[in-house]
Design a protein around this motif. Structure first.
Motif, short mmCIF file in Angstrom:
data_model
loop_
_atom_site.label_atom_id
_atom_site.label_comp_id
_atom_site.label_asym_id
_atom_site.label_seq_id
_atom_site.Cartn_x
_atom_site.Cartn_y
_atom_site.Cartn_z
N TYR A 1 15.37 59.44 19.76
CA TYR A 1 15.13 58.18 20.45
C TYR A 1 15.66 58.28 21.88
O TYR A 1 16.76 58.82 22.10
N THR A 2 14.89 57.79 22.82
CA THR A 2 15.34 57.81 24.22
C THR A 2 15.15 56.44 24.83
O THR A 2 14.25 55.69 24.43
N SER A 3 16.01 56.10 25.78
CA SER A 3 15.83 54.85 26.51
C SER A 3 14.68 55.04 27.50
O SER A 3 14.41 56.14 27.97
N ALA B 1 10.53 59.07 20.18
CA ALA B 1 10.17 57.68 20.47
C ALA B 1 11.01 57.15 21.62
O ALA B 1 12.25 57.28 21.61
N ALA B 2 10.35 56.57 22.62
CA ALA B 2 11.05 55.90 23.72
C ALA B 2 11.16 54.43 23.38
O ALA B 2 10.18 53.78 22.99
N VAL B 3 12.37 53.89 23.49
CA VAL B 3 12.64 52.49 23.15
C VAL B 3 13.30 51.82 24.36
O VAL B 3 13.77 52.49 25.29
N PRO B 4 13.33 50.48 24.39
CA PRO B 4 13.87 49.80 25.57
C PRO B 4 15.34 50.10 25.87
O PRO B 4 15.73 50.17 27.03
N LYS C 1 25.41 51.57 23.83
CA LYS C 1 26.22 52.13 24.92
C LYS C 1 25.38 52.48 26.14
O LYS C 1 25.85 53.17 27.04
N ASP C 2 24.11 52.03 26.17
CA ASP C 2 23.18 52.37 27.25
C ASP C 2 23.00 53.87 27.40
O ASP C 2 22.83 54.39 28.52
N GLY C 3 22.99 54.56 26.28
CA GLY C 3 22.77 56.00 26.31
C GLY C 3 21.32 56.34 26.64
O GLY C 3 20.42 55.50 26.55
N CYS C 4 21.10 57.59 27.00
CA CYS C 4 19.75 58.08 27.30
C CYS C 4 19.06 58.64 26.07
O CYS C 4 17.83 58.64 26.00
N VAL C 5 19.84 59.12 25.11
CA VAL C 5 19.23 59.81 23.98
C VAL C 5 20.09 59.63 22.73
O VAL C 5 21.32 59.57 22.80
N GLU C 6 19.42 59.53 21.59
CA GLU C 6 20.07 59.42 20.28
C GLU C 6 19.25 60.25 19.29
O GLU C 6 18.03 60.20 19.31
N VAL C 7 19.94 61.01 18.45
CA VAL C 7 19.25 61.90 17.50
C VAL C 7 19.78 61.65 16.10
O VAL C 7 21.00 61.52 15.89
N GLN C 8 18.86 61.59 15.14
CA GLN C 8 19.20 61.45 13.72
C GLN C 8 18.42 62.49 12.96
O GLN C 8 17.25 62.76 13.25
N VAL C 9 19.04 63.11 11.95
CA VAL C 9 18.37 64.20 11.24
C VAL C 9 18.42 64.00 9.73
O VAL C 9 19.29 63.29 9.20
N VAL C 10 17.47 64.64 9.06
CA VAL C 10 17.45 64.76 7.60
C VAL C 10 17.56 66.25 7.28
O VAL C 10 16.81 67.06 7.84
#
Length: 396
Positions: free
Chosen positions: A201-203, A234-237, A241-250
């Motif tokens: 996920y990215t802002s 996926a880019a989200v609004p 923490k106003d981060g630029c990127v978030e990653v989640q894994v399986v």
């Protein structure tokens, strides 16, 4: 066991006033719904939660209500801001362990300040494992001992080979993010090669190129192209923490063959399906699946309906071939399907209605599937619609 989209509309709950009040009402309704299942379930059975909010300005207030419902061993969680349908402050999706499961469950929750991984910024676990499957929380690129985002200059000091003038903010955050994520995976006994799917996920203002960040994530995983995890960008609004990127894994502990891939042309675009095995043997195998519809020009509502039908058909065709190899009927599968879509010119409720109808018309493994929705700003590289599915045998 996956849930469909859980919000005040889907559960016929009064919307309430503030986001915090809607969160309280929603979680009470979810708890009541879980008790009606056979066998009855509770929120304590949740191993993963996806929380979409319409405005992250309410993050602290919603977290306070959320924490009351998940007091001990909370599930791993992703929290992002998405352009939800009007009047919805938040939407929840849950993954629950099987009620009769004898598989060992283990979670990791770092709450103290450390130097090896960022602490939780909410009531969730960094990772939750049941049997061979592990779900991480969404990870941000925070400095572990200060819990603030790094600057590009700070990252460049720690990475001498980097050129400060060329290092982007998202690259600085991704470096710390992956450092924390890989440390969490190692603590839970997993390696980068165990990752089967990565959700990125990215802002909206954080990253311009889907390909650049996906390639960077793959480099951290050290993946050979043939063994690379499925990558859902996926880019989200806005991110916490106003981060630029978030990653989640399986992750899955079993080794697996090269993923199955299928493509077809439809609606003036291309549908591609990719499937990776999550482990198991014989009729107890499970899979993670990704189907994407790509088209250069914008889509109309009727295009979305047709694309959804083709996505469902292609996924079912691929699963049919895989299950026939082990002698299992496709109707005996349990599916949790999340639909991500990027159609800012269309009404979200209309999109979700036509996609839901198209999915139900596919029949087969979609009969009884739990379907959830996530509207986003962009899915990258002309992708308009994406199906993300967890598929496995129906539990007892």
């Amino acid at each position: 066991l996956a849930s469909s989209s859980l919000d005040v509309e889907s559960l016929s709950v009064p919307p309430g006033g503030s986001p915090a009040e809607q969160c309280r009402l929603l979680l009470a309704a979810v708890s009541a719904w879980l008790e009606t299942l056979a066998p009855a379930r509770t929120l304590a059975d949740a191993i993963f939660a996806e929380l979409q909010v319409s405005d992250l300005a309410c993050f602290e207030a919603v977290n306070a209500e959320y924490a009351k419902a998940f007091r001990s061993q909370p599930p791993a969680r992703v929290c992002i801001q998405t352009p939800l349908p009007e009047a919805l402050h938040l939407r929840l999706r849950l993954l629950l362990r099987e009620a009769s499961s004898t598989l060992e469950a283990q979670s990791l929750r770092v709450q103290s300040i450390s130097t090896w991984a960022m602490a939780c910024i909410g009531p969730y676990s960094q990772a939750f494992r049941v049997g061979p499957l592990l779900f991480s929380a969404g990870v941000l690129g925070l400095i572990p001992h200060s819990m603030v985002l790094p600057t590009a200059a700070q990252a460049a000091v720690a990475l001498p080979a980097s050129d400060v003038a060329e290092l982007a903010q998202w690259e600085a955050e991704l470096w710390l993010l992956m450092r924390s994520l890989l440390a969490v995976l190692a603590e839970m006994g997993h390696k980068p090669s165990n990752v089967r799917m990565a959700r990125i996920y990215t802002s909206a203002s954080g990253i311009d190129s889907c390909r650049a960040i996906c390639a960077a994530v793959l480099r951290y995983f050290g993946s050979h192209p043939e063994g690379a995890p499925l990558m859902a960008f996926a880019a989200v609004p806005r991110l916490p923490k106003d981060g630029c990127v978030e990653v989640q894994v399986v992750c899955a502990s079993d080794e697996e063959p090269i993923p199955a891939v299928r493509t077809l042309q439809c609606c003036g675009g291309t549908v591609t399906a990719a499937i990776r095995c999550l482990g198991g043997s014989g009729t107890c195998r499970s899979w993670t699946c990704m189907v994407e519809f790509q088209r250069l020009r914008d889509v109309l509502l009727e295009d979305v309906a047709q694309a959804a039908a083709h996505c469902g058909s292609l996924l079912q065709e691929a699963l049919l071939e895989l299950t026939s190899e082990v002698g299992e009927a496709i109707s005996g599968l349990n599916m949790g399907l999340e639909v991500q879509y990027s159609s800012p010119q269309l009404n979200p409720r209309s999109v979700e209605e036509v996609v839901g109808s198209a999915v139900r018309s596919c029949g087969g493994c979609f009969d009884g599937a739990a379907v959830s929705f996530m509207p986003v700003l962009s899915l990258g590289a002309h992708t308009r619609l994406r199906f993300l599915a967890l598929v496995g045998p129906t539990g007892p």
